[in-house]
Design a protein around this motif. Structure first.
Motif, short mmCIF file in Angstrom:
data_model
loop_
_atom_site.label_atom_id
_atom_site.label_comp_id
_atom_site.label_asym_id
_atom_site.label_seq_id
_atom_site.Cartn_x
_atom_site.Cartn_y
_atom_site.Cartn_z
N ASN A 144 -36.31 -17.18 25.81
CA ASN A 144 -37.18 -17.63 24.72
C ASN A 144 -37.44 -16.53 23.70
N LEU A 145 -37.74 -15.33 24.22
CA LEU A 145 -38.02 -14.20 23.33
C LEU A 145 -36.82 -13.93 22.41
N PHE A 146 -35.63 -13.88 23.01
CA PHE A 146 -34.43 -13.55 22.23
C PHE A 146 -34.04 -14.69 21.29
N GLN A 147 -34.23 -15.93 21.78
CA GLN A 147 -33.72 -17.08 21.04
C GLN A 147 -34.69 -17.55 19.96
N LYS A 148 -36.00 -17.47 20.25
CA LYS A 148 -36.96 -18.09 19.34
C LYS A 148 -37.80 -17.08 18.55
N LEU A 149 -38.11 -15.93 19.15
CA LEU A 149 -39.00 -14.98 18.43
C LEU A 149 -38.22 -13.92 17.65
N LEU A 150 -37.22 -13.30 18.30
CA LEU A 150 -36.54 -12.17 17.64
C LEU A 150 -35.86 -12.56 16.32
N PRO A 151 -35.29 -13.77 16.21
CA PRO A 151 -34.68 -14.13 14.92
C PRO A 151 -35.67 -14.08 13.75
N ARG A 152 -36.97 -14.27 14.01
CA ARG A 152 -37.97 -14.18 12.94
C ARG A 152 -38.05 -12.77 12.39
N PHE A 153 -37.58 -11.79 13.17
CA PHE A 153 -37.61 -10.40 12.72
C PHE A 153 -36.19 -9.91 12.39
N GLY A 154 -35.27 -10.86 12.24
CA GLY A 154 -33.91 -10.51 11.81
C GLY A 154 -33.01 -9.99 12.91
N ILE A 155 -33.43 -10.12 14.17
CA ILE A 155 -32.61 -9.65 15.31
C ILE A 155 -31.99 -10.89 15.97
N THR A 156 -30.67 -10.92 16.00
CA THR A 156 -30.00 -12.12 16.52
C THR A 156 -29.29 -11.81 17.84
N THR A 157 -29.02 -12.87 18.59
CA THR A 157 -28.38 -12.73 19.90
C THR A 157 -27.18 -13.65 19.99
N THR A 158 -26.08 -13.15 20.52
CA THR A 158 -24.95 -14.01 20.87
C THR A 158 -24.96 -14.17 22.38
N TRP A 159 -24.85 -15.42 22.81
CA TRP A 159 -24.94 -15.74 24.25
C TRP A 159 -23.56 -15.82 24.86
N VAL A 160 -23.39 -15.19 26.00
CA VAL A 160 -22.07 -15.13 26.65
C VAL A 160 -22.19 -15.54 28.11
N THR A 161 -21.02 -15.66 28.75
CA THR A 161 -20.99 -15.99 30.18
C THR A 161 -21.27 -14.73 30.97
N LEU A 162 -22.27 -14.79 31.83
CA LEU A 162 -22.78 -13.59 32.51
C LEU A 162 -21.68 -12.77 33.19
N GLY A 163 -20.85 -13.43 33.99
CA GLY A 163 -19.96 -12.70 34.88
C GLY A 163 -18.60 -12.34 34.28
N ASP A 164 -18.41 -12.55 32.96
CA ASP A 164 -17.10 -12.32 32.35
C ASP A 164 -17.17 -11.20 31.31
N PRO A 165 -16.87 -9.94 31.67
CA PRO A 165 -16.98 -8.82 30.73
C PRO A 165 -16.15 -9.03 29.46
N ASP A 166 -15.02 -9.76 29.56
CA ASP A 166 -14.20 -10.00 28.35
C ASP A 166 -14.98 -10.83 27.34
#
Ligand SMILES: Cc1ncc(COP(=O)(O)O)c(C=O)c1O
Length: 408
Positions: free
Chosen positions: A132-154
């Motif tokens: 929630n913090l990364f997806q809903k709050l941080l974008p209000r401060f211009g910090i974005t997140t890309t979501w990936v599959t946990l166990g796949d380093p590639d």
């Protein structure tokens, strides 16, 4: 990465313990306590808002950082400092900072190190409030997140951009106990001049030491196993002095999500028995997971200690043991899961974990309920999933409790 220099964390005077020479179990008992002139054997709780200076010049020197010493308990307190020093030693790190909660440790890390325009790579397989913090709050401060599959380093590698400053990972995850390869992710992060931050809540330093595996910073919810008896809420960030004492300490000083001295004392005493408790938690969890897989009403058990867990080999490599938390799915959906939970006599229905008392949670409708439904289902948090955080009771009693509830 540009880290702004702020005032350094004041250090209490040294007392001759050299952390590098000692086992973490000894460090957990012997580091951090700088005895006062009273000669107390147990660590004192220093409950004071501020500290007195001998002169105006001494006050100015301490405020400017020219002289070490305690100033004001929002950012410097001897009991909190003792907890910080002990936890850092146990993680094999230079420094640590105590915070008001695990979530404030995550917020302090992100807000003190990232700026508008910066980018995070993370997996949605983690604690719901962090998502929630990364997806809903941080974008209000211009910090974005890309979501990936946990166990796949590639997949993590492919998500990195020129703006990526942080990879954030929880391993094992809450509640599905999935794992990420810390060393592989550290390589991805460092090739991009980014930091790898690991939430070590489920294993603690007793079972996993992410900094030794290449991580830059470790997050703790001290609320959980560091306390160990469900008494206080707190958190910590552990890592190198150049990050903790400079950037994060400056944030804590200005923003104030501090750990109280009383809570620090509870955690400090909790650390003394952490290694011992984690062994018993793991003994119990291994016995219960092995029993759960045999029950006909249980369709799936998620526990890294089972050789059916997809990352069992990684768990053997990366962790000293498999941890106290597991989740399992039962035949049916939410009504059947709730019915089972309500039938349990010993286990407590509560959202916390890391207690001497075994706790049971329905993540879909509690800890992860604020995540979008599609996200919950995509990461495996479905209505038939039940999380157990195994405590320190006798394993036979816990198995009997589960058996009577499953058979009811
Ligand atoms: C993995 C993990 N990280 C962080 C947190 C947040 O900790 P706190 O409740 O102390 O804020 C939790 C809480 O359950 C958690 O499970």
């Amino acid at each position: 990465m540009d880290i702004t220099q702020e005032n350094a964390v004041p250090k209490a005077p040294e007392r001759g313990i050299t952390p590098t020479d000692l086992h973490p179990d000894t460090l957990a008992i012997r580091t951090g306590h700088h005895r006062t002139p009273f000669g107390e054997h147990s660590e004192p709780i220093v409950t004071t808002s501020s500290f007195v200076f001998g002169s105006a010049a001494e006050a100015a020197a301490k405020f400017s950082g020219e002289a070490d010493g305690f100033i004001y308990s929002r950012f410097t307190n001897p009991t909190v400092a003792a907890f910080q020093e002990r936890l850092a030693a146990m993680e094999g790190a230079e420094s640590a900072i105590g915070t008001a909660s695990g979530m404030s440790a995550i917020l302090a890390t992100v807000l003190s190190l990232l700026s508008s325009g910066d980018h995070i790579v993370a997996s949605k397989s983690m604690f719901g409030s962090t998502v929630n913090l990364f997806q809903k709050l941080l974008p209000r401060f211009g910090i974005t997140t890309t979501w990936v599959t946990l166990g796949d380093p590639d997949h993590w590698q492919a998500a990195v951009t020129s703006k990526t400053r942080m990879l954030f990972v929880e391993t094992p995850t809450n509640p599905l106990t999935e794992l990420a390869d810390i060393t592989a992710l550290a390589d991805v992060a460092h090739n991009a001049d980014a930091l790898l931050v690991v939430d070590n809540c489920f294993c603690t330093s007793a079972l996993q030491q992410p900094i030794k595996l290449g991580a830059d910073l470790v997050i703790h919810s001290a609320t959980k196993f560091l306390d160990g008896q469900g008494r206080c809420v707190g958190g910590a960030v552990v890592g190198p002095s150049r990050i903790i004492d400079d950037a994060i300490f400056g944030y804590m000083r200005s923003c104030g999500p501090s750990m109280s001295p009383f809570n620090a004392w509870v955690f400090l005493k909790g650390l003394e028995t952490l290694g011992l408790r984690m062994q018993r938690h793991c003994d119990n969890a291994e016995a219960i997971a092995a029993w759960l897989v045999t029950h006909p009403k249980v369709t799936r058990v998620h526990y890294p200690g089972l050789d059916t867990h997809p990352q069992h080999a990684l768990a053997c490599r990366q962790q000293a043991r498999f941890g106290p938390v597991m989740s399992f799915e039962i035949d049916g959906g939410q009504p059947e899961a709730w019915q089972l939970i309500d039938q349990l006599n010993i286990m407590s229905i509560t959202a916390n974990l890391g207690d001497a008392k075994t706790t049971v949670t329905h993540p879909y409708t509690t800890t992860h309920a604020r995540m979008d439904e599609a996200d919950r289902l995509a990461v495996g948090v479905n209505p038939s999933l039940i999380r157990l955080a195994i405590g320190l009771e006798h394993d036979a009693d816990l198995i009997n409790d589960l058996e009577q509830a499953l058979n009811a």
